[in-house]
Motif scaffolding. Structure first.
Motif, PDB file in Angstrom:
ATOM      1  N   LYS A   1      -3.174  -7.394 -22.248  1.00 44.31           N
ATOM      2  CA  LYS A   1      -4.233  -8.231 -21.638  1.00 44.31           C
ATOM      3  C   LYS A   1      -4.639  -9.335 -22.476  1.00 44.31           C
ATOM      4  O   LYS A   1      -4.454  -9.484 -23.472  1.00 44.31           O
ATOM      5  CB  LYS A   1      -5.209  -7.252 -21.474  1.00 44.31           C
ATOM      6  N   GLU A   2      -5.253 -10.484 -21.732  1.00 45.31           N
ATOM      7  CA  GLU A   2      -5.764 -11.605 -22.345  1.00 45.31           C
ATOM      8  C   GLU A   2      -6.961 -10.995 -23.256  1.00 45.31           C
ATOM      9  O   GLU A   2      -7.819 -10.231 -22.660  1.00 45.31           O
ATOM     10  CB  GLU A   2      -6.209 -12.625 -21.365  1.00 45.31           C
ATOM     11  N   LYS A   3      -6.752 -11.596 -24.691  1.00 44.03           N
ATOM     12  CA  LYS A   3      -8.003 -11.228 -25.322  1.00 44.03           C
ATOM     13  C   LYS A   3      -9.293 -12.058 -25.118  1.00 44.03           C
ATOM     14  O   LYS A   3      -9.039 -13.139 -25.182  1.00 44.03           O
ATOM     15  CB  LYS A   3      -7.521 -11.185 -26.724  1.00 44.03           C
TER      16      LYS A   3
ATOM     17  N   ASP B   1      -5.287  -2.782 -25.275  1.00 39.94           N
ATOM     18  CA  ASP B   1      -4.080  -2.184 -24.551  1.00 39.94           C
ATOM     19  C   ASP B   1      -3.647  -0.927 -24.217  1.00 39.94           C
ATOM     20  O   ASP B   1      -2.997  -0.264 -23.564  1.00 39.94           O
ATOM     21  CB  ASP B   1      -2.899  -2.976 -24.726  1.00 39.94           C
ATOM     22  N   HIS B   2      -3.958  -0.198 -25.546  1.00 40.60           N
ATOM     23  CA  HIS B   2      -3.392   1.281 -25.546  1.00 40.60           C
ATOM     24  C   HIS B   2      -4.596   2.285 -26.071  1.00 40.60           C
ATOM     25  O   HIS B   2      -5.564   1.660 -26.352  1.00 40.60           O
ATOM     26  CB  HIS B   2      -2.430   1.219 -26.524  1.00 40.60           C
ATOM     27  N   MET B   3      -4.295   3.634 -25.866  1.00 41.76           N
ATOM     28  CA  MET B   3      -5.219   4.566 -26.480  1.00 41.76           C
ATOM     29  C   MET B   3      -4.375   5.609 -26.808  1.00 41.76           C
ATOM     30  O   MET B   3      -3.009   5.631 -26.508  1.00 41.76           O
ATOM     31  CB  MET B   3      -6.097   4.990 -25.194  1.00 41.76           C
TER      32      MET B   3
ATOM     33  N   LYS C   1      -4.271  -4.314 -33.922  1.00 44.10           N
ATOM     34  CA  LYS C   1      -4.965  -5.061 -34.854  1.00 44.10           C
ATOM     35  C   LYS C   1      -5.195  -6.303 -34.253  1.00 44.10           C
ATOM     36  O   LYS C   1      -6.200  -6.856 -34.842  1.00 44.10           O
ATOM     37  CB  LYS C   1      -3.832  -5.284 -36.257  1.00 44.10           C
ATOM     38  N   ASP C   2      -4.297  -7.182 -33.528  1.00 39.41           N
ATOM     39  CA  ASP C   2      -4.949  -8.423 -33.043  1.00 39.41           C
ATOM     40  C   ASP C   2      -6.276  -8.328 -32.078  1.00 39.41           C
ATOM     41  O   ASP C   2      -6.825  -9.174 -31.616  1.00 39.41           O
ATOM     42  CB  ASP C   2      -3.506  -9.137 -32.242  1.00 39.41           C
ATOM     43  N   TRP C   3      -6.439  -7.068 -31.859  1.00 38.09           N
ATOM     44  CA  TRP C   3      -7.818  -7.007 -30.897  1.00 38.09           C
ATOM     45  C   TRP C   3      -8.941  -7.040 -31.647  1.00 38.09           C
ATOM     46  O   TRP C   3     -10.117  -7.139 -31.249  1.00 38.09           O
ATOM     47  CB  TRP C   3      -7.702  -5.527 -30.248  1.00 38.09           C
ATOM     48  N   ILE C   4      -8.818  -6.859 -33.126  1.00 41.83           N
ATOM     49  CA  ILE C   4     -10.119  -6.722 -34.022  1.00 41.83           C
ATOM     50  C   ILE C   4     -10.487  -8.166 -33.896  1.00 41.83           C
ATOM     51  O   ILE C   4      -9.841  -9.369 -34.456  1.00 41.83           O
ATOM     52  CB  ILE C   4      -9.683  -6.436 -35.314  1.00 41.83           C
ATOM     53  N   PRO C   5     -11.725  -8.782 -33.450  1.00 39.39           N
ATOM     54  CA  PRO C   5     -11.936 -10.149 -33.303  1.00 39.39           C
ATOM     55  C   PRO C   5     -12.374 -10.646 -34.793  1.00 39.39           C
ATOM     56  O   PRO C   5     -12.642  -9.978 -35.610  1.00 39.39           O
ATOM     57  CB  PRO C   5     -13.289  -9.960 -32.459  1.00 39.39           C
TER      58      PRO C   5
END
Length: 368
Positions: free
Chosen positions: A16-18, A32-34, A126-130
């Motif tokens: 998904k777009e962050k 994106d995942h769980m 990790k790329d989801w950590i702002p």
């Protein structure tokens, strides 16, 4: 689990777009995942897996919908100045989850394996950590009872799930003192109930008081459910008062949740040689201390806000202003120190930080 299981992975086809940092709300956006894992009486906890984030398929008669047999936790992953990812005392969260499990008759999880699964999930995401100041990746592990059965008894089927949500800074304009209303009609829980467990029913029961609070009130101050005079928690946070040079917090009594931030605050205060007491604390003692000019500070402590200074206690038509409505020196020092450790900006003398290694998607695909 007698032997450690391999965590199966099923990666999403496209991410998904962050969101931008200014678009972040608490708990509205998910990665994106769980992680999921199942329990049945005959297999125990089994089939650990990381899969694309998607709706669950659960029978309408699943026991969680009818009898509320569920527990959850809340913690965060932080991005350091060196672009590393790290966790703050996650072992205590999983230990507390097992304490909640025991109270709700849910089978215990393997705490070490749960931490391994969490690290693998965060390493992948990790790329989801702002990156913006004060932002983080909120972590929500939870367990629900899924047996399709309407009998009132512990379930024989469960799901253990971890989802992740990028969240913005709690204080967008710096640490901000808030008004708190003393709650006299409703109670959060009682000793012997589920107050010391982190279960959804406790939070559902707290909503009415917050809904009825007047405008400008951030949270309510909960009193004990028997005498209605001893302080327990503030909103969903533990609470501290600095009275005549000593920091006082209500002692754990069977109805108060043992917060990870609470424990960290107490350890820091002792480390700094600041007098701190865990004991029964009445509202009248606080009111008297205010009247005598000895109530110096008050603040809540919890995962979301870390430290939340209290500017006023509202009791009917009486407003008790604390520290001229400003953030106290102890609250500010605690906030700066805890967040400094969490974000890797200052030294961690307590070994609280758990590093997260990067996970390459190619490696996961090979193990799927």
């Amino acid at each position: 689990m007698e032997e450690e299981q391999v965590i199966r992975t099923d990666l999403c086809s496209s991410g998904k777009e962050k969101p931008q940092a200014d678009q972040l709300e608490f708990g509205r956006i998910f990665t994106d995942h769980m992680f999921l894992m199942d329990f049945t009486d005959d297999k125990g906890w089994h089939d650990p897996r990381i899969v694309p984030y998607e709706p669950l398929s659960i029978d309408p008669s699943a026991m969680v919908f009818h009898y509320g047999q569920s527990v959850f936790e809340g913690m965060k992953a932080y991005r350091t100045p060196d672009e590393d990812a790290q966790l703050f005392r996650p072992q205590r969260n999983f230990k507390r989850m097992n304490h909640s499990n025991s109270r709700l008759c849910i089978p215990p999880i393997d705490e070490a394996f749960a931490l391994k699964a969490l690290k693998q999930l965060i390493g992948l995401e990790k790329d989801w950590i702002p990156e913006a100041e004060g932002t983080s990746l909120y972590i929500r592990p939870f367990i629900i009872s899924t047996e399709p059965y309407l009998g009132v008894s512990p379930s024989s089927h469960y799901k253990f799930i971890i989802i992740l949500s990028p969240v913005g800074a709690y204080y967008k304009e710096g640490i901000n003192p808030v008004k708190i209303a003393v709650e006299h009609e409703y109670v959060r829980t009682v000793k012997g109930g589920t107050g010391e467990a982190k279960t959804g029913g406790n939070y559902a029961a707290s909503l009415k008081a917050q809904e009825l609070a007047e405008d400008g009130i951030a949270q309510v101050l909960w009193l004990d459910g028997v005498d209605r005079k001893y302080i327990e928690e503030v909103g969903s946070m533990n609470v501290f008062f600095k009275i005549d040079g000593k920091v006082v917090t209500p002692a754990l009594n069977g109805s108060i949740l043992e917060g990870v931030t609470r424990n960290s605050v107490i350890q820091l205060l002792k480390y700094w040689n600041v007098p701190v007491e865990e004991r029964r604390l009445s509202l009248e003692e606080v009111v008297t201390a205010h009247k005598d000019g000895k109530l110096e500070e008050a603040f809540g402590a919890g995962t979301a806000a870390v430290i939340s200074p209290i500017s006023q206690l509202v009791r009917g038509d009486k407003h008790l202003e604390i520290n001229q409505g400003k953030t106290g020196t102890i609250a500010k020092r605690l906030y700066d120190t805890l967040t400094g450790i969490q974000y890797g900006k200052i030294q961690d003398p307590f070994d609280w930080i758990e590093k997260v290694e990067d996970v390459q998607q190619e490696t996961l695909k090979a193990s799927s």
